[in-house]
Design an enzyme around this catalytic site. Structure first.
Site: not given
Ligand code: SF4
Length: 336
Positions: A89, A102, A109, A113, A116, A327
Site C-alpha cells: 500500500e 507514505c 512484515c 507487532c 498492527c 497500515c
Molecule cells: Fe511491521 Fe507493523 Fe511492526 Fe511496523 S508496526 S514493524 S509494519 S508489524
C-alpha cells in the site's frame, strides 16, 4: 528484460557492455526520474542509437495501483500488487503546499507487532528499490511530491539495502531530487541497520517507541528483546546532526495502555537533554480489538508537559480516518 525503475546512475554507467557514456547514462536517469519522461524514445537529448539500446535492455513501465480509496480530507490510499502477486500500500497525503507519499518497503512484515494489522497478516516478501520508488512515481500528482515517509507496510530496516538504494534515487540530483531532510525512515529499531541509515544516508529517522519501559515495550514490539530502544536512543543522542536532519520518537497513544503519568515521566527521563522530538500519534482502532486512542486532551497534555520539559513535541492529527487508513487494511481487504 530488466526494470529501469530502481537503476541508479552508477549502475547504469557500470553496464559498460552497453557502450553507454557517463553523459548518456546521466541524461537517461535524469530524464526518467527527475523529468518523469516515461519512455526512452521520448528522451530527445539522447542519440537515437543509445535510445534504441536502452529500449532493447530495459522496461520503463511503472506499476499501476489496482485499487484506491479517497478520504474526505483528500488523502488517497493506493493498493499495488507486484508481478509476483504480493500486495502493498501507498498513501498520498496532501497538506497545503506539502505533499507527502507514505511508501511501503515490504509486502506484509515479519516484525510481529500485535497492534498492527500488517504484522498480523504475515510476511510475503521485500520490495525492491524500484518498487519503492515506483510508488512515488506512479501516483497522479507525482511531480508535486515534496516529502516521502517510509511508514507504510513493512519494517524498512528489515530491507535496508533496498531502502538505502531508494533513498539514493529519491535524493540525488539525477533522481527525484527531494531533500533528505524531507524524507523520513520509520523503524521499530534494528540497531545495526539504524547505524547504517545514520551513516549511509542523510534522511530523518523515526523510532516507534510505544512505551518508554523496556519490559512493557518488549511485549508489543518484539524487536525490543534483541535491540533495546534505550540503546538506540543513546546512539541517536550522540550522533552529530547536520542540516535539516531530525530524529523523532513516534509515540502512538492508546487509552489506559501507555498514556499514564508514569509513562510521561519515563519518557521525559529517556529524552531530556537530547534534540530528539516526540511525535504523538492517535491510535487507529483495528476492527475487533479492544484498544482505543487516548482522548485528544490527554495527548495535548503529554505534548504540553514534554514541551515545558525542554523536549520538542507535537500531536499529529489523524489523516484518512474515513478510509482504510491503518497500515495493512486495504491489503487485508484484498485477501478476503
Ligand atoms: Fe511491521 Fe507493523 Fe511492526 Fe511496523 S508496526 S514493524 S509494519 S508489524
Amino acid at each position: 528484460m530488466d526494470l529501469f525503475c530502481g537503476v541508479t546512475y552508477k549502475q547504469l554507467v557500470q553496464y559498460t557492455g552497453y557502450g553507454l557514456s557517463n553523459d548518456h547514462a546521466l541524461k537517461a536517469v535524469t530524464n526518467y526520474y527527475r523529468r518523469r519522461i516515461p519512455d526512452f524514445q521520448s528522451m530527445k537529448n539522447i542519440p537515437k542509437q543509445v535510445r534504441e539500446l536502452l529500449v532493447s535492455k530495459f522496461q520503463t513501465e511503472l506499476f499501476s495501483p489496482v485499487r484506491y480509496e479517497i478520504s474526505s480530507d483528500a488523502s488517497v490510499k493506493y493498493l499495488f500488487v507486484t508481478d509476483a502477486g504480493k500486495p502493498f500500500e501507498t498513501v498520498f497525503i496532501p497538506d497545503g503546499n506539502r505533499k507527502t507519499v507514505c511508501v511501503s518497503t515490504q509486502s506484509g512484515c515479519r516484525m510481529g507487532c500485535p497492534f498492527c494489522l500488517t504484522g498480523r497478516s504475515g510476511f510475503l516478501g521485500n520490495l525492491t528499490a524500484g518498487e519503492i520508488i515506483g510508488q512515488v512515481m506512479s501516483i497522479p500528482l507525482t511531480r508535486e511530491i515534496t516529502h516521502v515517509v517510509f511508514m507504510g507496510m513493512g519494517e524498512p530496516l528489515d530491507n535496508t539495502d533496498e531502502v538505502l538504494k531508494a533513498c539514493e534515487i529519491l535524493t540525488s540530483s539525477w533522481g527525484l531530487a527531494i531533500s533528505p531532510g524531507n524524507i523520513t525512515i520509520s523503524t521499530v529499531g534494528i540497531t545495526p541497520a539504524v547505524k547504517r541509515i545514520l551513516i549511509e544516508s542523510k534522511c530523518n529517522l523515526t523510532l516507534s517507541l510505544f512505551s518508554p519501559f523496556a519490559g512493557e515495550r518488549a511485549k508489543v514490539v518484539p524487536a525490543e528483546k534483541k535491540y533495546p530502544a534505550g540503546g538506540i536512543i543513546k546512539m541517536l543522542r550522540s550522533f552529530p546532526v547536520t542540516g535539516k536532519r531530525r530524529f523523532t520518537i513516534a509515540y502512538i497513544m492508546i487509552a489506559d495502555v501507555n498514556d499514564s503519568d508514569a509513562h510521561l515521566k519515563e519518557l521525559i527521563k529517556l529524552l531530556k537533554g537530547t534534540s530528539i522530538r516526540v511525535n504523538i500519534l492517535p491510535y487507529h482502532e483495528i476492527h475487533g480489538d479492544s484498544c482505543s486512542p487516548s482522548p485528544a486532551d490527554r495527548m495535548q497534555y503529554f505534548r504540553h508537559i514534554l514541551t515545558i520539559s525542554g523536549i520538542s513535541s507535537s500531536v499529529r492529527r489523524s489523516r484518512g480516518a474515513d478510509i482504510s487508513a491503518a497500515c495493512g487494511l486495504l491489503a487485508s481487504g484484498l485477501k478476503k
